[in-house]
Design a protein around this motif. Structure first.
Motif, PDB file in Angstrom:
ATOM      1  N   ASP A   7       0.866  -1.181   0.000  1.00  0.00           N
ATOM      2  CA  ASP A   7       0.000   0.000   0.000  1.00  0.00           C
ATOM      3  C   ASP A   7       0.898   1.226   0.000  1.00  0.00           C
ATOM      4  N   GLU A   8       1.086   1.816  -1.171  1.00  0.00           N
ATOM      5  CA  GLU A   8       2.036   2.920  -1.316  1.00  0.00           C
ATOM      6  C   GLU A   8       1.640   4.128  -0.472  1.00  0.00           C
ATOM      7  N   ASP A   9       0.353   4.408  -0.377  1.00  0.00           N
ATOM      8  CA  ASP A   9      -0.077   5.558   0.418  1.00  0.00           C
ATOM      9  C   ASP A   9       0.214   5.339   1.899  1.00  0.00           C
ATOM     10  N   PHE A  10       0.059   4.094   2.358  1.00  0.00           N
ATOM     11  CA  PHE A  10       0.374   3.801   3.749  1.00  0.00           C
ATOM     12  C   PHE A  10       1.870   3.970   4.017  1.00  0.00           C
ATOM     13  N   ILE A  11       2.695   3.492   3.099  1.00  0.00           N
ATOM     14  CA  ILE A  11       4.149   3.670   3.253  1.00  0.00           C
ATOM     15  C   ILE A  11       4.490   5.149   3.302  1.00  0.00           C
ATOM     16  N   GLN A  12       3.856   5.928   2.428  1.00  0.00           N
ATOM     17  CA  GLN A  12       4.110   7.374   2.410  1.00  0.00           C
ATOM     18  C   GLN A  12       3.702   8.003   3.745  1.00  0.00           C
ATOM     19  N   ALA A  13       2.600   7.528   4.330  1.00  0.00           N
ATOM     20  CA  ALA A  13       2.194   8.046   5.633  1.00  0.00           C
ATOM     21  C   ALA A  13       3.247   7.740   6.692  1.00  0.00           C
ATOM     22  N   LEU A  14       3.809   6.521   6.668  1.00  0.00           N
ATOM     23  CA  LEU A  14       4.866   6.192   7.626  1.00  0.00           C
ATOM     24  C   LEU A  14       6.093   7.075   7.431  1.00  0.00           C
ATOM     25  N   GLU A  15       6.379   7.437   6.188  1.00  0.00           N
ATOM     26  CA  GLU A  15       7.538   8.293   5.925  1.00  0.00           C
ATOM     27  C   GLU A  15       7.347   9.699   6.490  1.00  0.00           C
ATOM     28  N   VAL A  16       6.091  10.119   6.679  1.00  0.00           N
ATOM     29  CA  VAL A  16       5.838  11.396   7.349  1.00  0.00           C
ATOM     30  C   VAL A  16       6.239  11.298   8.826  1.00  0.00           C
ATOM     31  N   GLY A  17       6.117  10.100   9.395  1.00  0.00           N
ATOM     32  CA  GLY A  17       6.529   9.867  10.766  1.00  0.00           C
ATOM     33  C   GLY A  17       5.376   9.435  11.648  1.00  0.00           C
ATOM     34  N   MET A  18       5.516   8.238  12.226  1.00  0.00           N
ATOM     35  CA  MET A  18       4.497   7.699  13.132  1.00  0.00           C
ATOM     36  C   MET A  18       5.145   7.460  14.490  1.00  0.00           C
ATOM     37  N   PRO A  19       4.525   7.898  15.584  1.00  0.00           N
ATOM     38  CA  PRO A  19       5.119   7.682  16.904  1.00  0.00           C
ATOM     39  C   PRO A  19       5.112   6.207  17.277  1.00  0.00           C
ATOM     40  N   PRO A  20       5.962   5.796  18.235  1.00  0.00           N
ATOM     41  CA  PRO A  20       5.863   4.421  18.747  1.00  0.00           C
ATOM     42  C   PRO A  20       4.417   4.147  19.166  1.00  0.00           C
ATOM     43  N   THR A  21       3.894   3.004  18.757  1.00  0.00           N
ATOM     44  CA  THR A  21       2.460   2.746  18.927  1.00  0.00           C
ATOM     45  C   THR A  21       2.215   1.285  19.247  1.00  0.00           C
ATOM     46  N   GLY A  22       1.281   1.052  20.145  1.00  0.00           N
ATOM     47  CA  GLY A  22       0.779  -0.296  20.380  1.00  0.00           C
ATOM     48  C   GLY A  22      -0.572  -0.449  19.720  1.00  0.00           C
ATOM     49  N   GLY A  23      -0.789  -1.575  19.057  1.00  0.00           N
ATOM     50  CA  GLY A  23      -2.057  -1.833  18.378  1.00  0.00           C
ATOM     51  C   GLY A  23      -2.667  -3.139  18.831  1.00  0.00           C
ATOM     52  N   LEU A  24      -3.993  -3.205  18.851  1.00  0.00           N
ATOM     53  CA  LEU A  24      -4.714  -4.373  19.346  1.00  0.00           C
ATOM     54  C   LEU A  24      -5.971  -4.594  18.536  1.00  0.00           C
ATOM     55  N   GLY A  25      -6.250  -5.843  18.220  1.00  0.00           N
ATOM     56  CA  GLY A  25      -7.516  -6.217  17.595  1.00  0.00           C
ATOM     57  C   GLY A  25      -8.194  -7.318  18.409  1.00  0.00           C
ATOM     58  N   ILE A  26      -9.491  -7.177  18.645  1.00  0.00           N
ATOM     59  CA  ILE A  26     -10.264  -8.177  19.397  1.00  0.00           C
ATOM     60  C   ILE A  26     -11.442  -8.622  18.537  1.00  0.00           C
ATOM     61  N   GLY A  27     -11.625  -9.927  18.407  1.00  0.00           N
ATOM     62  CA  GLY A  27     -12.775 -10.460  17.689  1.00  0.00           C
ATOM     63  C   GLY A  27     -14.017 -10.414  18.564  1.00  0.00           C
ATOM     64  N   ILE A  28     -14.948  -9.547  18.212  1.00  0.00           N
ATOM     65  CA  ILE A  28     -16.145  -9.357  19.038  1.00  0.00           C
ATOM     66  C   ILE A  28     -17.005 -10.615  19.053  1.00  0.00           C
ATOM     67  N   ASP A  29     -17.157 -11.266  17.915  1.00  0.00           N
ATOM     68  CA  ASP A  29     -18.036 -12.442  17.838  1.00  0.00           C
ATOM     69  C   ASP A  29     -17.511 -13.562  18.731  1.00  0.00           C
ATOM     70  N   ARG A  30     -16.206 -13.804  18.695  1.00  0.00           N
ATOM     71  CA  ARG A  30     -15.642 -14.875  19.522  1.00  0.00           C
ATOM     72  C   ARG A  30     -15.719 -14.518  21.004  1.00  0.00           C
ATOM     73  N   LEU A  31     -15.527 -13.250  21.325  1.00  0.00           N
ATOM     74  CA  LEU A  31     -15.670 -12.837  22.719  1.00  0.00           C
ATOM     75  C   LEU A  31     -17.105 -13.041  23.194  1.00  0.00           C
ATOM     76  N   VAL A  32     -18.073 -12.691  22.358  1.00  0.00           N
ATOM     77  CA  VAL A  32     -19.485 -12.872  22.740  1.00  0.00           C
ATOM     78  C   VAL A  32     -19.816 -14.357  22.850  1.00  0.00           C
ATOM     79  N   MET A  33     -19.249 -15.190  21.994  1.00  0.00           N
ATOM     80  CA  MET A  33     -19.435 -16.639  22.136  1.00  0.00           C
ATOM     81  C   MET A  33     -19.034 -17.085  23.534  1.00  0.00           C
ATOM     82  N   LEU A  34     -17.886 -16.593  23.992  1.00  0.00           N
ATOM     83  CA  LEU A  34     -17.393 -16.954  25.319  1.00  0.00           C
ATOM     84  C   LEU A  34     -18.336 -16.472  26.414  1.00  0.00           C
ATOM     85  N   LEU A  35     -18.785 -15.222  26.311  1.00  0.00           N
ATOM     86  CA  LEU A  35     -19.582 -14.626  27.378  1.00  0.00           C
ATOM     87  C   LEU A  35     -21.022 -15.137  27.412  1.00  0.00           C
TER      88      LEU A  35
END
Length: 514
Positions: free
Chosen positions: A449-477
């Protein structure tokens, strides 16, 4: 079924002739049934309470006994009994001397009606509305399933979810709990300064996950597009733009198989926090999921399919290398080539896929085959091979690894997180490697994704990212065994008409199976 429908159509015409709809414009209930049950719990058996009430809902059962009838009426909150007396209706509706006959002969199980009346508790202890007036709100032309406590046909439950919701309080409770889980998750994030921002569903370059996308086309622009497989790359652009805490909770689309854990259209939340890493995301994950569990279940100790699960933090943390070695005896740190790792796996009876073309990919294969299903209590599996994690940052102390974790509960992945890769040069190289795999036939590999690479070249701070599957969590609950139990309208093959099924069987011939 055709005869029943015709009979009900005749009743609808009779109701219309009486000026009773059969499809009303509105009705104003004074209470929900659960409110009445709670507010008048003190009413003794055989006593009456002269309080005017109006309730509306669906007739679930009906018993007519001469000049007396008992209906069960259910609204969204639950059921209540209707106590219908011929003498009471005659006194309260003098202009309609046949009110009792009309109500008992023209109203079927499944019809939506509204009633006015007072309260009484029967000698058997059933709180009831003593009906003094009634109105047809919507005539049902189709009968309810015979067993109104639930549908025996699982496929029909998914295909005709409206019937499942009508006859199964458990199903309604599942979707109430799902809604509560989603709203409590949003509130928790909002209260901690995270901002929800919507990102595009239609994308020119799919990215953010290893998955095959759905393809579509924009006619006006004559532009091929895909449905998003993740929200990651656009949310990271927002972090580049200066938003330090962002998330999106929404639908994701992946052109993959269907199973008890997978649906091509599902819901996830992705969360990004600037100036954080994957250790911060572990703490966030524990706190968020424990909070949601408390809101939905009232406790962090729950039962899933007969197994007790403890979601109270802190949760177990273990590296993928440690878990695989404990399960198989294989130390993947000791292998100096893909061939050596493959031979050792084969000796242990593990499959060695051809697409797993490195020691790191074989490590993940061994994990999936021998470890994943055994991770019942919440476990953070940390530190993954770089080959399997093109968007994660290189590990600060372990060459060939990245700072990544996946959360496993009851043997399935529930969350995935990284210390995000913010080096645009390294990111380009990794995505180019992915693109080469895609060109070689891996439909799930990502492109550049060239536009995404270009965005990183502008500069992105150190970052933590997380994804949670809502459907699987609801299955559990909600103690649900299949993802289709927690998706209101899961994707299913179109149902063949009876004549089409017959033609299909004829074309298949006597020797066809399955």
């Amino acid at each position: 079924m055709s005869d029943l429908r015709e009979t009900r159509l005749e009743k609808a015409a009779a109701l219309a002739a009486l000026g009773q709809g059969p499809y009303a414009l509105r009705f104003e209930p004074s209470h929900r049934t659960a409110e009445l049950q709670q507010a008048h719990a003190d009413l003794a058996n055989g006593e009456e309470r002269d309080v005017a009430v109006a309730v509306a809902g669906r007739v679930m059962t009906r018993r007519v006994m001469g000049k007396l009838a008992f209906f069960t009426l259910a609204d969204e909150s639950g059921p209540i009994q209707l106590f219908i007396e011929k003498a009471t209706l005659a006194a309260s509706l003098p202009d309609d001397p046949e009110a009792f006959a009309h109500l008992t002969s023209l109203v079927d199980a499944g019809d939506l009606i509204g009633v006015h009346g007072t309260l009484r508790r029967t000698d058997r202890g059933e709180l009831s509305v003593r009906v003094t007036g009634w109105q047809m709100l919507s005539k049902s032309l189709q009968p309810l399933p015979d067993k109104w406590h639930g549908l025996a046909d699982v496929e029909k439950r998914y295909r005709q979810r409206y019937l499942d919701l009508i006859v199964s309080p458990h199903t309604r409770d599942t979707f109430r709990r799902r809604a509560l889980a989603v709203s409590s998750m949003r509130r928790w994030l909002d209260e901690r300064g995270f901002l929800e921002i919507e990102t595009p569903v239609l994308q020119s370059v799919p990215g953010g996950a290893d998955a095959r996308p759905f393809e579509t086309h924009h006619n006006a622009l004559d532009l091929p597009l895909t449905l998003r497989i993740a929200t990651e790359l656009h949310l990271k652009r927002l972090v580049v733009g200066g938003f330090e805490r962002v998330y999106e909770l929404g639908r994701i689309f992946r052109n993959e198989g269907i199973s008890t854990r997978h649906n091509p259209e599902f819901t996830s939340v992705e969360i990004y926090q600037a100036y954080a890493d994957y250790t911060d995301m572990m703490a966030l994950t524990e706190q968020l999921i424990a909070h949601v569990c408390l809101q939905v279940c009232g406790t962090t100790s729950i039962s899933y399919q007969g197994t007790e699960i403890d979601l109270a933090p802190p949760w177990r943390r273990a590296t993928m290398h440690e878990l695989v070695q404990a399960a198989t005896g294989l130390d993947f740190n000791s292998f100096d080539s893909r061939e050596a790792a493959a031979a050792a796996m084969a000796a242990q009876g593990l499959e060695v896929p051809a697409l797993a073309d490195s020691v790191g990919r074989l490590l993940v294969e061994a994990f999936e085959q021998r470890v994943e299903a055994e991770l019942i209590q919440p476990t953070f599996v940390v530190d993954y091979p770089v080959e399997n994690s093109p968007l994660a940052r290189a590990h600060r102390s372990k060459p060939g690894m990245v700072e990544r974790f996946e959360l496993f509960i009851v043997g399935r992945e529930t969350a995935n997180a990284f210390s995000e890769l913010i080096d645009p040069v390294d990111q380009r190289q990794r995505l180019e490697t992915q693109q080469e795999r895609r060109a070689a036939g891996d439909d799930e590999a990502q492109g550049v994704d060239e536009d995404f690479i270009q965005a990183l070249e502008v500069g992105m701070p150190p970052t933590g990212g997380l994804g949670i599957g809502i459907d699987r969590l609801v299955m559990l609950l909600t103690d649900s065994p299949s993802i289709r139990d927690v998706i209101a309208f899961p994707l299913l093959r179109p149902e063949l008409r009876p004549e089409a099924r017959s033609e299909s069987r004829q074309e298949a011939g006597p020797g066809a199976m399955g």
